[in-house]
Design an enzyme around this catalytic site. Sequence first.
Site, PDB file in Angstrom:
ATOM      1  N   HIS B 190       3.704  11.279  -8.594  1.00  0.00           N
ATOM      2  CA  HIS B 190       4.603  10.116  -8.418  1.00  0.00           C
ATOM      3  C   HIS B 190       5.912  10.556  -9.065  1.00  0.00           C
ATOM      4  O   HIS B 190       6.025  10.562 -10.295  1.00  0.00           O
ATOM      5  CB  HIS B 190       4.000   8.905  -9.133  1.00  0.00           C
ATOM      6  CG  HIS B 190       4.935   7.746  -9.307  1.00  0.00           C
ATOM      7  ND1 HIS B 190       5.457   7.049  -8.244  1.00  0.00           N
ATOM      8  CD2 HIS B 190       5.431   7.154 -10.410  1.00  0.00           C
ATOM      9  CE1 HIS B 190       6.234   6.075  -8.704  1.00  0.00           C
ATOM     10  NE2 HIS B 190       6.246   6.119 -10.013  1.00  0.00           N
ATOM     11  N   ASP B 316       1.337   3.601   1.392  1.00  0.00           N
ATOM     12  CA  ASP B 316       1.580   3.182   0.006  1.00  0.00           C
ATOM     13  C   ASP B 316       1.065   1.760  -0.243  1.00  0.00           C
ATOM     14  O   ASP B 316       1.643   0.994  -1.013  1.00  0.00           O
ATOM     15  CB  ASP B 316       3.073   3.259  -0.323  1.00  0.00           C
ATOM     16  CG  ASP B 316       3.309   3.789  -1.727  1.00  0.00           C
ATOM     17  OD1 ASP B 316       2.332   3.947  -2.476  1.00  0.00           O
ATOM     18  OD2 ASP B 316       4.479   4.040  -2.068  1.00  0.00           O
TER      19      ASP B 316
END
Lengths: 317, 436
Positions: B190, B316
Amino acid sequence: MTDAPYPHRHLLGIQGLGPTEITALLDLADSYAEQNRSIDKRQSLLRGRTVINLFFENSTRTRTSFELAGKRLGADVINMQSAGSSVQKGETLIDTAMTLNAMHLDVLVVRHPDSGAVKLLSEKVNCAVINGGDGSHEHPTQALLDACTIRRRKGRLAGLTVAICGDVRHSRVARSNIYLLNAMGARVRVIGPRTLVPSGLDRMGVEVFHDMRKGLDDVDVIMMLRIQNERMKGNFIPSIREYFHFFGLDREKLGHAKPDAVIMHPGPMNRGVEIDSDVADDVERSLIREQVEMGVAVRMACLDMLTRGLPRSKGAV
Amino acid sequence: MAARTSTGLVAYINARLLDPATGLDARGALLTNGETIADVGPGLFQGGVPAGMEVVDCQGLCLAPGLVDIRVQLREPGEEHKETLKSAGEAAVAGGVTSLVCLPNTTPVIDDVATVEFVARRARKIGLAKVYPYAAATKQTEGKELSEMGMLAEAGALAFTDGTKAIRNAQVMRRALSYAATFGLLIVQHPEEPSLAEGGMMNEGEIATRMGLSGIPVAAEVIMLERDLRLVEITGGRYHAAHVATAEGIEVIRRAKAKGLKVTCDTAPPYFALNEMAVGDYRTFAKLSPPLRSESDRQAVVAGLKDGTIDAIASDHAPQDQDSKRVPFAAAEFGGVGLETLLPISLELVHNGHLGLVQALRLITSAPADILGLPAGRLKVGAAADLVLFDPERGWKVAAKKFHSKSKNSPFDDRPVQGLVRRTVVDGRTVYVNDV
């Protein structure tokens, strides 16, 4: 309703208001200011109306100012203060709205530590809402009282150069003032260290300075902001001493402004941090006391204006 | 939704066959035998379908490999009130997704063999979309000690990531890349420098300043990518950057690829379909991590998809219940659901003329499968019969309240879109039908 002087249900912010609406509020505030100086200050305009001050953040002067404004207009005013930050969870906020709806109030004044929280609440209640300050977003009645104070001293807003100094990053007062002063044709400067000037501010119609002496050059009005220790999440400034040295308003720095420049502060002041007592207490230059006085008048004007749009109950005048 | 069982031969005729892996785009037919694809091609069943087969007339609609979604947050175990494996499975197949890869940030964290097996077993039992787990790169995703990557991989973990958290410590990241490379495993990051993002709620800039919200600078993404790519260089590790969203971040990856580093990346539909304006009046459904960026960043994401710098699109999917979103912006959780809008929002790239249909589908089928080495996303004889039948033109309006997902926090609610899933097939079984 479109020809009404203030055709909105709530007062959530200055952004989006035009000069006509702002002027209408300021004119009305002026008339209340005169009335407040007379012996009989009490009116019955809002008799039967209920105003609740719902404060999720500690406040003495804003809450007192709203309370006094409501009472002078004859409304029933109730203060609800949630100590500190214990009531911040959203479902609680919406539950609070539901509770308030059941109480049939007319105006809700809200202060909340989160930007946007007052707007969220306004979507859930069926009364008029006044933003008493939300996070770092807006504090519209402060900007109105500042404008009212300037106008009474200088006779106008258009064409004046106003410097807003200090912790602009965390300041809702600064944002509301930037919107209002721009709408009214004043020139706005912002002065502060780079860590306290948020990104993109230069695109909000202000001129940014990092040298206080240059920034104060030839200004008509100096608005000092409180260094908001409670909202400092990191070390934005190395020390109070260093801050005062470069950005605290003292007699010497004041000398760079116009000889008749006035000093304002939304309070409460940190003497010796952002402002020197010597200038804060200068009766010739400091408008700080008058700001507090105009605060009550402006809030009376806002309560008056917003309740005009509400349905009249039988008992009201 | 009809869940039909089929164990015999099923002929899908009159289809527009789309196989992004081979570039096939032609009218034809496909035959499944039990769980696998038995035959496929333009010439199939030219002379008619032999007797004894179940026939599905595709009426000229697109028949493609089921979508492969490599970034999905499941909330089971731990937060079943937001999403379960079953509700996520239903949402997935309604969105045409037949394989999904879930992040390890559940409670407990997927960082041991038992939890990997729990998720796989539960998903198999439900029998909707296939669920493959990422396992945590560090124990408890705390960013301190490496997880048992080798054993976790043997148990079925596809790759290693701390999920919604960045692997913050450079030394830990270096060792994670290095150790994973021992087994040829992939590290997924991330890409957001946590100290720059701390306290931030949206893109840093004029809009955040006007709204009085603290911002997350673009540099948070750029700095993390640049640091990680240096570490990739010295370790020879394999690295995948999830949901890249900034022009500068994409440029960093473009340069790394040109240098020949083993790096891939994906983005998510919000980052090419929305910008920071969506946050508007404190809309918490548009509070995403990473934050929605500026319009020029959005355009750079589209450009990255066009030129291949961005390898894949993932939904996502991040379910959040009302209690987590109907709150002041600062208090709201990050994330939006995405399984049921992955296809139509990706097809906007086709309808807007940025990508061809096959090219767009590749980004949500064979390309993400290839990144993780999944045997999915292809119309290949012998491969699992995971299929989606969809109408690429059909318009509809996103209505989050009708989602199969338990959570309704879509940043695309009310958006008019084109591209409707009509049927989803997993291992030869039709698991979703929309008869319109």
